[in-house]
Scaffold this motif. Structure first.
Motif, PDB file in Angstrom:
ATOM      1  N   THR A 177       0.851  -1.165  -0.055  1.00 43.23           N
ATOM      2  CA  THR A 177       0.151   0.029  -0.096  1.00 43.23           C
ATOM      3  C   THR A 177       0.866   1.161   0.067  1.00 43.23           C
ATOM      4  N   THR A 193      -1.156  -1.041  -4.483  1.00 40.53           N
ATOM      5  CA  THR A 193      -2.682  -1.423  -4.190  1.00 40.53           C
ATOM      6  C   THR A 193      -3.078  -0.465  -3.306  1.00 40.53           C
ATOM      7  N   GLU A 194      -4.428  -0.115  -3.407  1.00 42.35           N
ATOM      8  CA  GLU A 194      -5.237   0.719  -2.250  1.00 42.35           C
ATOM      9  C   GLU A 194      -5.412  -0.371  -1.119  1.00 42.35           C
ATOM     10  N   SER A 213      -7.791  -0.633   0.838  1.00 43.06           N
ATOM     11  CA  SER A 213      -9.085  -1.259   1.139  1.00 43.06           C
ATOM     12  C   SER A 213      -9.042  -2.737   0.152  1.00 43.06           C
ATOM     13  N   VAL A 214      -8.540  -2.197  -0.995  1.00 40.13           N
ATOM     14  CA  VAL A 214      -8.596  -3.754  -2.164  1.00 40.13           C
ATOM     15  C   VAL A 214      -7.606  -4.817  -1.331  1.00 40.13           C
ATOM     16  N   LYS A 244      -9.221  -6.602   1.441  1.00 41.76           N
ATOM     17  CA  LYS A 244     -10.379  -7.463   1.009  1.00 41.76           C
ATOM     18  C   LYS A 244      -9.721  -8.566   0.406  1.00 41.76           C
ATOM     19  N   ASP A 245      -8.576  -8.403  -0.534  1.00 38.95           N
ATOM     20  CA  ASP A 245      -7.980  -9.657  -1.025  1.00 38.95           C
ATOM     21  C   ASP A 245      -7.378 -10.381   0.104  1.00 38.95           C
TER      22      ASP A 245
END
Ligand SMILES: Nc1ncnc2c1ncn2[C@@H]1O[C@H](COP(=O)(O)OP(=O)(O)OP(=O)(O)O)[C@@H](O)[C@H]1O
Ligand SMILES: Nc1nc2c(ncn2[C@@H]2O[C@H](COP(=O)(O)O)[C@@H](O)[C@H]2O)c(=O)[nH]1
Length: 395
Positions: free
Chosen positions: A148, A164-165, A167-168, A171-172
């Protein structure tokens, strides 16, 4: 679905696997039937799935997993294990709160161990890894982590990191896509299952540059790896390198130096690292790294590749104890069984989230078998004749 296989686990659920039709090829779909509620469920499927195929066979191995053999595939891509009740799956199921299964690809012989490299920020891990992948591009590949943190000016998305964000990435992580992840210097970093698979699928040994906490997670998993810690010659030299790199603000440098002290302390944790290298002179350290990776003077490793064979589309499988008899061809007419293989599972290891290694394959020639049966029969006839003559002479 076509070619459906149904297996029962813990007398509680039925796992149904079958080809989900897609023109001539089909992908393998999984459904779970909960016997207590009488409900069908689509489980969370972790790991990299077998690719589409025109046909496959399946057999229950034990109370934890199913073996799927993909037809029309070479030996490095035909054996797949669907884990339904292994320790890893049970843990993931508890975490996700829903029915979960996981795929793991079968490897004949020894899977190449992952190479995990850890050490404080600025010690030279990236420099050493680049030297290795540049000198041996077909032998080693770098696992591109997700992070991040913001990219540095010279960094490319998908090459140095997958930027990557948060939040993404969270989630992953929740969806079980990561082998390990850690919060380092205020950012999230993690190794996805796919990042390692991409390298291993190219037939290369995968190198992970990860924080000590990440190394701990890999050590605790079923993944097989060699763990190397890189130390600086002194703390002053580490600080000098970090400043000279010029990629961090003063505040970030202070944070990284603070974390470096903790990481250097953790390097001696019993059973964590297999090797500790001091990166004083770069060339000397690089030579030592090559030596411990088993690279000969000529740059060749001593490891050998497993032999290749093909499982045709038309085949059948039969489980006998820890062995699977694979009959290639069909029983009728001209296409009678031409080849048979025994897949020996007695030494299998690993499993999701990595690969299931230690599989052994022997070829069985049906024609030789026929000859052996004939030889045994002839021997029996001769023995009977001999006994008859002996008895006749005696009386
Ligand atoms: N043996 C060495 N002697 C002097 N400088 C070195 C040596 N090894 C690496 N360096 C330099 O030190 C700096 C830090 O190296 P590098 O970026 O490879 O560290 P790293 O361990 O990967 O750091 P991070 O964990 O922050 O990514 C770089 O500028 C590199 O050129
Ligand atoms: N646990 C993980 N740690 C990782 C991963 N990728 C990198 N790292 C570690 O983060 C620090 C900082 O890296 P930087 O690029 O911001 O300097 C460094 O020590 C790396 O080893 C990962 O996937 N998992």
């Amino acid at each position: 679905m076509s070619e459906i296989f149904v297996y029962e686990f813990r007398k509680l659920i039925q796992c149904v696997i079958g080809g989900m039709e897609n023109e001539s090829n089909s992908t393998i779909g999984v459904r779970i039937f909960d016997k207590s509620t009488g409900e069908w469920m689509i489980p969370v499927v972790l790991g990299i799935k077998p690719g589409p195929s025109k046909g496959h066979s399946a057999v229950l191995i034990d109370e934890d997993r199913i073996l799927v053999v993909k037809g029309d595939s070479a030996s490095d891509a035909c054996f797949w294990f669907l884990e339904v009740n292994t320790a890893f799956v049970r843990e993931q199921k508890k975490r996700l709160g829903t029915e979960t299964v996981a795929w793991s690809r079968g490897v004949i012989g020894e899977a190449e161990k992952l190479i995990v490299i850890s050490g404080p920020s600025g010690v030279g891990k990236g420099t050493l890894i680049s030297k290795l992948t540049e000198e041996f591009p077909s032998m080693f590949g770098f696992s591109v982590s997700h992070t991040t943190r913001a990219p540095r000016t010279n960094e490319q998305n998908g090459v140095h990191y997958h930027f990557t964000e948060r939040s993404v990435m969270e989630k992953d992580i929740e969806d079980g896509k990561f082998l390990e992840f850690t919060s380092v210097h205020g950012n999230l970093y993690g190794t996805s299952v796919e990042a390692v698979e991409v390298v291993v699928d190219k037939g290369k040994r995968c190198i992970l540059d990860i924080a000590v906490q990440g190394a701990r997670s890999i050590r605790a998993s079923s993944l097989e790896a060699i763990f190397i810690f890189i130390r600086p010659p002194s703390f002053e030299e580490l600080e000098k390198r970090l400043r000279a790199r010029g990629t961090e603000t003063e505040e970030q440098i202070q944070k990284r130096l603070g974390n470096a002290r903790t990481e250097l302390d953790q390097a001696n944790s019993p059973g964590l690292f297999d090797h500790i290298l001091v990166n004083d002179d770069l060339e000397t350290c690089y030579e030592n790294l090559k030596k411990l990776l088993g690279l000969n003077e000529d740059g060749k490793t001593t490891t050998r590749k497993s032999q290749l064979f093909d499982v045709p589309l038309k085949h059948s499988i039969l489980k006998i104890d820890q062995k699977i008899l694979i009959k290639c061809g069909t029983a009728e007419g001209q296409n009678s069984f031409r080849k048979m293989f025994i897949l020996d599972l007695s030494s299998m290891r690993g499993g999701a989230p990595g690969r299931t290694s230690g599989l052994k394959v022997y070829s069985v020639d049906p024609s030789t078998n026929g000859v052996n049966v004939l030889k045994t029969l002839l021997l029996l006839v001769f023995m009977c004749l001999y006994c008859y003559i002996c008895f006749a002479n005696y009386w």
